[in-house]
Design an enzyme around this catalytic site. Structure first.
Site, short mmCIF file in Angstrom:
data_model
loop_
_atom_site.label_atom_id
_atom_site.label_comp_id
_atom_site.label_asym_id
_atom_site.label_seq_id
_atom_site.Cartn_x
_atom_site.Cartn_y
_atom_site.Cartn_z
N LYS A 1 -4.80 -1.99 -2.72
CA LYS A 1 -4.04 -1.89 -1.89
C LYS A 1 -3.74 -2.92 -0.99
O LYS A 1 -3.09 -3.09 0.08
CB LYS A 1 -5.53 -1.19 -0.68
CG LYS A 1 -5.66 -0.14 -1.61
CD LYS A 1 -4.83 1.23 -1.54
CE LYS A 1 -5.49 2.86 -2.04
NZ LYS A 1 -5.89 2.61 -3.50
C1 PLP Z 1 -6.51 3.78 -4.30
C2 PLP Z 1 -6.45 3.24 -5.44
C3 PLP Z 1 -5.89 4.39 -6.83
C4 PLP Z 1 -5.47 5.64 -6.47
O1 PLP Z 1 -4.36 5.43 -5.74
P1 PLP Z 1 -3.03 5.74 -4.96
O2 PLP Z 1 -1.85 5.52 -4.41
O3 PLP Z 1 -3.89 6.74 -3.85
O4 PLP Z 1 -2.33 7.10 -6.22
C5 PLP Z 1 -6.53 3.97 -7.77
N1 PLP Z 1 -7.78 2.80 -8.11
C6 PLP Z 1 -8.24 2.28 -7.13
C7 PLP Z 1 -8.68 1.30 -7.32
C8 PLP Z 1 -7.01 2.65 -5.45
O5 PLP Z 1 -7.91 1.92 -5.10
#
Ligand code: PLP
Length: 484
Positions: free
Chosen positions: A112
């Protein structure tokens, strides 16, 4: 470039407005009116230049109203000295035909960060582009990683305040500690009863509360979101797919651990821009609503919610799927609106045969339960001495099941964000002290623990407010106002 709502109920916006609004007033998500195709020269530049320069090139394609100076300030600020690997998104070979795209070298150790280091900068630039002198209140629901990444990204950014809602019993020990220890003058954190979907629904209610928005407006403040419903979250994620595919010298299949469908959708847009992206594999945990949808065309959220080892994917309502439905119905908002109305009324919908065959031509899907996830962490470690986190393990297990050649497994979090689960998988026994797990895993693997995680042990807990399910909306609104 104009941005349309997937539900067709509002006038087109420009990129700055789409980023500031977060979600369209009709409840739809913003999508660019056309997806720009890259020229050969642009492809070469993305593959060869620095990460920040590649990001600037991609941002410019989607945000032509921004000046070069504004874009460069965003990308240089986001991707210079903020990650512990200067490549930002290093591609690491794992075994024959498989590589890991490590997206967790940012300040909060999850993917993120790639978007949330850029988003605050894009938002402040969007204010400039729009000639607005306003404050921005950011409200975000998190399944664990977005919250911390948003707190870190917006911390002490002038003119902004950030409020995070997280399920109080639904995130890992490290994720919770990361949020509760967040410093900064403009940050608020609220633990809520329920799961991520409850938190996300409460956030959507706040966004739809016209009286509340009017109160904020009277104080010269806009309400926006740092969730992946915001186009400004998706845009930065397109960059690493473009770069990886363009550097590979062949077609690449991506295996993406998926929850809200944001990350995998960014890969889809990279493909549309002309990068050699092959199939996209959606990897889910036991909450297999997306796997079932991609395989059958029926999206059914009326099912038990499971807490798993990969909490950032414990989601039953995948918001960004709406953007894919819009794209695959030839950008006709009517069918999308109808499906979303059905989802909110009946908790389910069925895509028609044409839509389903288009989805299946691009996407494959696998779901992986917790025992398989643990097994994958364990066998990966003992075969390669590489630690992977449970989300990455879900994708790696899906990769094994897919049998594709030349696959890139998207690695979304540092294994040290989930030390208890990773330790248990490798050592075969429980250790409840997360920090002891960190030390032991570091000793076993030689992979250094990121400083930001090691120091959590001693940082004071600053945000301990929690609230009951019925009170989330008023509590969140009060918190947002208290930051103004
Ligand atoms: C948010 C997240 C996901 C999922 O990603 P999306 O964009 O919501 O599909 C997968 N792995 C981790 C570690 C995340 O923080």
């Amino acid at each position: 470039m104009r941005y349309l709502s997937t539900r067709g109920g509002v006038a087109a916006a420009n990129g700055a407005q789409a980023i500031l609004n977060g979600i369209a007033q009709d409840g739809g998500l913003y999508v660019p009116e056309t997806v720009p195709l890259l020229s050969d020269a642009e492809k070469a530049a993305i593959a060869r230049g620095s990460y920040a320069d590649a990001a600037a090139l991609v941002f410019r394609k989607f945000l032509p109203e921004f000046s070069d100076a504004q874009i460069n300030a965003c990308t240089a600020g986001a991707y210079t000295d903020t990650f512990d690997d200067a490549r930002i998104a290093p591609l690491v070979p794992l075994d024959t035909g498989t590589a890991l795209l490590e997206l967790w070298h940012g300040p909060t150790a999850a993917f993120k960060d790639v978007a949330l280091q850029a988003l605050p900068r894009l938002m402040t630039a969007s204010l400039e582009v729009s000639g607005l002198r306003k404050k921005i209140a950011v409200l975000t629901a998190t399944s664990g990683d977005t919250g911390k990444a948003a707190l870190a990204g917006f911390r002490d950014v002038a003119g902004t305040g950030v409020t995070v809602l997280y399920p109080k019993d639904g995130v890992s020990v490290m994720q919770k500690r990361q949020m509760l220890t967040q410093r900064g003058k403009n940050v608020a954190v609220l633990g809520v009863e329920g799961n991520f979907d409850d938190a996300q629904t409460a956030a959507k209610t706040v966004f739809g509360d016209e009286a509340f928005r009017a109160r904020l407006m009277a104080k010269d403040c806009l309400l926006s979101s740092a969730n992946s419903i915001n186009w400004g979250r998706l845009l930065p994620q397109i960059v690493y797919y473009l770069r990886t595919a363009l550097q590979a010298g062949g077609t690449v299949d991506f295996i993406v651990p998926t929850g809200n469908f944001g990350n995998i959708l960014a890969a889809y847009y990279a493909r549309r821009m002309g990068a050699p992206v092959g199939r996209l594999v959606c990897a889910s945990n036991r909450n297999s609503v997306l796997t079932d949808f991609i395989r059958t065309g029926v999206y059914d959220s009326r099912r038990p919610f499971y807490r798993t080892l990969s909490p950032s994917m414990d989601i039953l309502i995948s918001s960004n799927l709406e953007r894919l439905l819009f794209e695959l119905s030839d950008r006709d908002a009517e069918p999308v609106k109808a499906l979303m109305a059905e989802l909110s009324k009946n908790g389910r919908y069925r895509a028609d045969a044409r839509m389903l065959s288009r989805i299946q031509a691009l996407f494959a899907a696998f779901c992986v339960d917790d025992p398989r996830t643990e097994e994958t962490i364990k066998t990966c470690f003992w075969a390669t001495y590489r630690l992977i986190d449970p989300h990455t393990a879900v994708a790696l297990a899906a990769r094994r099941a897919s049998g594709f050649e030349n696959a890139v497994v998207v690695s979304t979090a540092s294994p040290y964000k989930f030390p208890r689960a990773v330790y248990r998988a490798i050592a075969g026994r429980d250790e409840t002290d997360a920090f002891l797990c960190l030390d032991r895993l570091e000793a076993l693997s030689g992979l250094p623990v990121p400083k930001a995680l090691a120091e959590l042990k001693t940082l004071p807990l600053l945000h301990t407010k929690e609230c009951a399910a019925a009170d989330i909306v008023p509590a969140a609104e009060a918190m947002i106002e208290s930051l103004l």
